[in-house]
Design a protein around this motif. Structure first.
Motif, PDB file in Angstrom:
ATOM      1  N   ILE A 225       0.812  -1.221   0.000  1.00 24.77           N
ATOM      2  CA  ILE A 225       0.000   0.000   0.000  1.00 24.77           C
ATOM      3  C   ILE A 225       0.839   1.262   0.000  1.00 24.77           C
ATOM      4  N   PHE A 226       2.151   1.130   0.241  1.00 26.63           N
ATOM      5  CA  PHE A 226       3.019   2.308   0.254  1.00 26.63           C
ATOM      6  C   PHE A 226       3.530   2.659  -1.143  1.00 26.63           C
ATOM      7  N   SER A 227       3.061   1.967  -2.126  1.00 26.66           N
ATOM      8  CA  SER A 227       3.391   2.302  -3.504  1.00 26.66           C
ATOM      9  C   SER A 227       2.329   3.237  -4.072  1.00 26.66           C
ATOM     10  N   PRO A 228       2.726   4.231  -4.853  1.00 27.06           N
ATOM     11  CA  PRO A 228       1.751   5.155  -5.442  1.00 27.06           C
ATOM     12  C   PRO A 228       1.140   4.638  -6.734  1.00 27.06           C
ATOM     13  N   THR A 229       1.149   3.307  -6.927  1.00 22.32           N
ATOM     14  CA  THR A 229       0.636   2.749  -8.177  1.00 22.32           C
ATOM     15  C   THR A 229      -0.874   2.580  -8.169  1.00 22.32           C
ATOM     16  N   SER A 230      -1.496   2.450  -6.974  1.00 24.81           N
ATOM     17  CA  SER A 230      -2.944   2.258  -6.880  1.00 24.81           C
ATOM     18  C   SER A 230      -3.434   2.833  -5.561  1.00 24.81           C
ATOM     19  N   PRO A 231      -4.671   3.315  -5.517  1.00 29.88           N
ATOM     20  CA  PRO A 231      -5.238   3.770  -4.255  1.00 29.88           C
ATOM     21  C   PRO A 231      -5.676   2.582  -3.399  1.00 29.88           C
ATOM     22  N   VAL A 232      -5.923   2.853  -2.123  1.00 32.61           N
ATOM     23  CA  VAL A 232      -6.378   1.828  -1.190  1.00 32.61           C
ATOM     24  C   VAL A 232      -7.864   2.018  -0.929  1.00 32.61           C
ATOM     25  N   MET A 233      -8.642   0.933  -1.112  1.00 34.84           N
ATOM     26  CA  MET A 233     -10.079   0.965  -0.834  1.00 34.84           C
ATOM     27  C   MET A 233     -10.412   0.000   0.286  1.00 34.84           C
ATOM     28  N   PHE A 234     -11.353   0.417   1.152  1.00 33.21           N
ATOM     29  CA  PHE A 234     -11.866  -0.489   2.169  1.00 33.21           C
ATOM     30  C   PHE A 234     -13.079  -1.220   1.604  1.00 33.21           C
ATOM     31  N   ILE A 235     -13.091  -2.517   1.776  1.00 34.44           N
ATOM     32  CA  ILE A 235     -14.132  -3.341   1.179  1.00 34.44           C
ATOM     33  C   ILE A 235     -15.100  -3.881   2.223  1.00 34.44           C
ATOM     34  N   GLY A 236     -14.733  -3.824   3.507  1.00 33.41           N
ATOM     35  CA  GLY A 236     -15.571  -4.357   4.565  1.00 33.41           C
ATOM     36  C   GLY A 236     -14.883  -5.489   5.293  1.00 33.41           C
ATOM     37  N   ASN A 237     -15.498  -5.945   6.380  1.00 33.62           N
ATOM     38  CA  ASN A 237     -14.958  -7.048   7.166  1.00 33.62           C
ATOM     39  C   ASN A 237     -15.658  -8.368   6.842  1.00 33.62           C
ATOM     40  N   THR A 238     -16.967  -8.402   7.024  1.00 33.83           N
ATOM     41  CA  THR A 238     -17.745  -9.586   6.645  1.00 33.83           C
ATOM     42  C   THR A 238     -18.917  -9.202   5.752  1.00 33.83           C
ATOM     43  N   ASN A 239     -19.011  -7.929   5.405  1.00 29.13           N
ATOM     44  CA  ASN A 239     -20.088  -7.451   4.545  1.00 29.13           C
ATOM     45  C   ASN A 239     -19.571  -6.298   3.699  1.00 29.13           C
ATOM     46  N   VAL A 240     -19.909  -6.297   2.413  1.00 28.99           N
ATOM     47  CA  VAL A 240     -19.529  -5.214   1.511  1.00 28.99           C
ATOM     48  C   VAL A 240     -20.703  -4.238   1.409  1.00 28.99           C
ATOM     49  N   PRO A 241     -20.550  -3.015   1.935  1.00 27.49           N
ATOM     50  CA  PRO A 241     -21.651  -2.050   1.858  1.00 27.49           C
ATOM     51  C   PRO A 241     -22.012  -1.730   0.411  1.00 27.49           C
ATOM     52  N   PRO A 242     -23.285  -1.466   0.121  1.00 27.49           N
ATOM     53  CA  PRO A 242     -23.697  -1.181  -1.263  1.00 27.49           C
ATOM     54  C   PRO A 242     -23.055   0.071  -1.843  1.00 27.49           C
ATOM     55  N   GLN A 243     -22.585   0.987  -0.971  1.00 29.67           N
ATOM     56  CA  GLN A 243     -21.920   2.191  -1.481  1.00 29.67           C
ATOM     57  C   GLN A 243     -20.668   1.844  -2.277  1.00 29.67           C
ATOM     58  N   VAL A 244     -20.050   0.697  -1.957  1.00 29.93           N
ATOM     59  CA  VAL A 244     -18.843   0.286  -2.678  1.00 29.93           C
ATOM     60  C   VAL A 244     -19.174  -0.008  -4.134  1.00 29.93           C
ATOM     61  N   ASP A 245     -20.294  -0.702  -4.373  1.00 32.22           N
ATOM     62  CA  ASP A 245     -20.709  -0.992  -5.742  1.00 32.22           C
ATOM     63  C   ASP A 245     -20.869   0.298  -6.543  1.00 32.22           C
ATOM     64  N   THR A 246     -21.596   1.228  -5.950  1.00 32.07           N
ATOM     65  CA  THR A 246     -21.871   2.491  -6.638  1.00 32.07           C
ATOM     66  C   THR A 246     -20.580   3.238  -6.933  1.00 32.07           C
ATOM     67  N   PHE A 247     -19.668   3.255  -5.960  1.00 27.74           N
ATOM     68  CA  PHE A 247     -18.414   3.988  -6.139  1.00 27.74           C
ATOM     69  C   PHE A 247     -17.580   3.399  -7.271  1.00 27.74           C
ATOM     70  N   LEU A 248     -17.477   2.076  -7.329  1.00 29.17           N
ATOM     71  CA  LEU A 248     -16.701   1.441  -8.397  1.00 29.17           C
ATOM     72  C   LEU A 248     -17.270   1.787  -9.768  1.00 29.17           C
ATOM     73  N   ALA A 249     -18.599   1.725  -9.884  1.00 33.07           N
ATOM     74  CA  ALA A 249     -19.227   2.002 -11.175  1.00 33.07           C
ATOM     75  C   ALA A 249     -19.055   3.453 -11.583  1.00 33.07           C
ATOM     76  N   GLU A 250     -19.259   4.382 -10.636  1.00 32.26           N
ATOM     77  CA  GLU A 250     -19.174   5.801 -10.964  1.00 32.26           C
ATOM     78  C   GLU A 250     -17.764   6.241 -11.316  1.00 32.26           C
ATOM     79  N   ASN A 251     -16.761   5.555 -10.778  1.00 28.26           N
ATOM     80  CA  ASN A 251     -15.375   5.964 -11.009  1.00 28.26           C
ATOM     81  C   ASN A 251     -14.631   5.038 -11.963  1.00 28.26           C
ATOM     82  N   ASN A 252     -15.377   4.166 -12.626  1.00 27.66           N
ATOM     83  CA  ASN A 252     -14.825   3.336 -13.701  1.00 27.66           C
ATOM     84  C   ASN A 252     -13.638   2.499 -13.233  1.00 27.66           C
TER      85      ASN A 252
END
Length: 552
Positions: A225-252
């Protein structure tokens, strides 16, 4: 639904020149404190050096064998809370020139010896804020500072001396926000961990046009994660919140790299959900390990990625009781927060062919229970059901899942005739306390638990009463909640929402009353009394002064 697995190989990218006289080939971090390990890893990335960190006393023997034979030697970064004493001698015995940089904490020490374009300030209570901003900080050649009410003066001195842009990310102490105001900081505080993370990822994508992201749980530090090649996203612990789906789609975002395989089953289900909903492919890669580093290990055997645990909120919820009240035709579910940290939850309940649940997130303070009622028509106690609960540390980040199967349900016949009214909410400026006036308007005694939704430092928070209390029929009571409010807080809270959970039964506070009321201001009578005494004394002093003057 293919998931790709890969090994770790990510080159370091030099970003800035450091100011130490030594020119290390490698960085070796010797500390038990996650903040020091984080600071050392970030420092190494910014100066373009390969870092290693210890995770135990025994680990020192392995890590010193792994140091490459390069020019410049080894810089050891350590604190009094180190893993291994005499590390410089051990490194020297392996044929390396070693220099030790020792400090009570490494964060400010390393920041003072870097030439960077700016700083990102985060709180140090939980590690996920620092993890979230890491790639963005490296991309923009910024160092991450840990600030709290105890060290803010030192942080301000460093910023005064070094200059550069200042960003505040996530929740910080009030004193930190106030002291940093003079630097006109760029503030990212969207109200939840997930929304903050999405905002910093969005900024990274705008600058790089990247369509891939690391995904992590936020529980551990890992070098990728200390590389500037990709951002870090939180996906959840045992559940993926629906906001994650929307964010991925909106930001391609088309590809995700999961670090570690702990969350792989959950991510696999999420991948299917996302692809079905958006009718598009999502590439998921799992970073499961690296090539062996111990001498003599050959073949296809893999070695775990080095990780360092960071503090996170420990949350847990359980269902302690489920009963069906035939009189009111409601299913009463009692939820219990088993740990001290407060949480928010939302449940979905299916019994037979009926499904009910919570439309909004419900607050549950640490160690407390809450009984909620759901209208249902259940005719048979043997009807099977299931309760699924998503929960998290704030209203938007419900990223953990708890489920329980119901084989049967206890039936009860109870008429609850309790009635409660909330009349006023008043802030006591002198004692820094909030008083909520309530009244038992029914003909039976009751038990009640109070909550108050209020904005503090610009963030919506839920405060709760000190305990569940008993109030007799016809009785009125002021419930005190200790909370200091600033002048700006009072401006933000012309109205507040008070909520009471109550019932005749202390074990099942299933009835709710909620009122949005103006926040009154109160100066206690004692303050007026002191003011009157002061005024009298002032008059006497003035009278005595003029009387002495006339006598002369």
């Amino acid at each position: 639904m293919c998931i790709i697995f890969l090994l770790l190989f990510i080159p370091s990218v030099a970003a800035v020149d450091h100011l130490y006289d030594e020119n290390p080939g490698s960085i070796l971090i010797n500390s038990r404190d996650w903040r020091d390990v984080y600071s050392g890893l970030l420092f190494a990335e910014l100066i373009g050096r390969e870092p290693l960190f210890l995770v135990s006393q025994e680990d020192a023997l392995l890590k010193t064998e792994l140091i490459p034979k390069t020019d410049g030697g080894v810089m050891i970064l350590e604190t009094p809370g180190r893993y291994y004493a005499g590390l410089e001698g051990l490194v020297g015995s392996k044929g390396h020139d070693a220099t030790t940089v020792s400090a009570p904490t490494l964060n400010l020490e390393l920041a003072e010896n870097l030439e960077v374009d700016g700083f990102v300030v985060v709180g140090d209570a939980y590690g996920y804020n620092a993890i979230s901003v890491t790639p963005y900080a490296v991309l923009n050649e910024r160092f991450v500072l840990f600030a709290n009410r105890d060290n803010i003066d030192d942080v301000v001195d460093l910023l005064d001396e070094n200059g550069g842009s200042v960003m505040i990310y996530g929740v910080v102490d009030n004193e930190v926000r106030d002291e940093l105001a003079k630097f006109n900081p760029d503030v990212i505080d969207e109200g939840s961990r997930l929304e903050n993370n999405h905002e910093i990822v969005r900024r990274f994508i705008v600058e790089t046009e990247m369509d891939q992201a690391w995904i992590v749980s936020g529980k551990e530090l890992v070098k990728p994660i200390f590389s500037p090649t990709s951002p870090v996203m939180f996906i959840g612990n045992t559940n993926v919140p629906p906001q994650v789906d929307t964010f991925l789609a909106e930001n391609n975002i088309k590809a995700l790299v999961l670090i570690g395989n702990e969350l792989a089953p959950m991510v696999s289900q999420f991948k299917s959900r996302y692809e079905n909903a958006y009718e598009t492919d999502l590439i998921v890669t799992v970073l499961i390990g690296r090539s062996p580093r111990t001498l003599g290990m050959e073949g296809d055997r893999l070695e775990a990625i080095d990780t360092f645990r960071v503090p996170i909120p420990e949350l847990d919820i359980e269902v302690s009781d489920v009963v069906y009240n035939q009189i009111t035709q409601t299913l009463e579910v009692t939820y219990k927060n088993t740990l001290p940290a407060p949480l928010y939850f939302r449940s979905t309940i299916t019994v037979g062919v009926e499904t009910e649940g919570d439309e909004e997130s419900v607050f549950l303070s640490g160690g407390r229970s809450r009984t909620l009622s759901y209208p249902m028509n259940i005719g048979d106690p043997e009807t099977a059901g299931k309760i699924s609960i998503i929960y998290g540390e704030d209203r938007e980040t419900l990223d953990s899942l708890y489920s329980i199967d119901l084989d049967s349900i206890n039936f009860i016949d109870i008429v609850d005739s309790s009635e409660l009214a909330i009349h006023s909410v008043v802030y006591d400026r002198l004692n820094h306390a909030i008083y909520i006036m309530i009244e038992n308007t029914g003909e039976v005694s009751l038990f009640a638990d109070l909550e108050l939704d209020i904005s503090i430092d610009g963030q919506q928070q839920t405060l709760f009463g000190p305990e569940v209390f008993h109030i007799m029929e016809g009785e009125s009571r002021e419930v005190l909640i200790r909370q200091r409010l600033t002048g700006l807080d009072l401006q933000d809270n012309e109205e507040v929402t008070a909520r009471a959970y109550y019932s005749q039964r202390e074990i099942a506070l299933s009835k709710i009353v909620e009122e949005t009321l103006p926040l009154g201001r109160m100066i206690p009578a004692t303050a007026y009394a002191f003011g009157a005494v002061g005024l009298i004394l002032l008059i006497l002093i003035i009278w005595f002064f003029f009387r002495k003057k006339r006598q002369r």
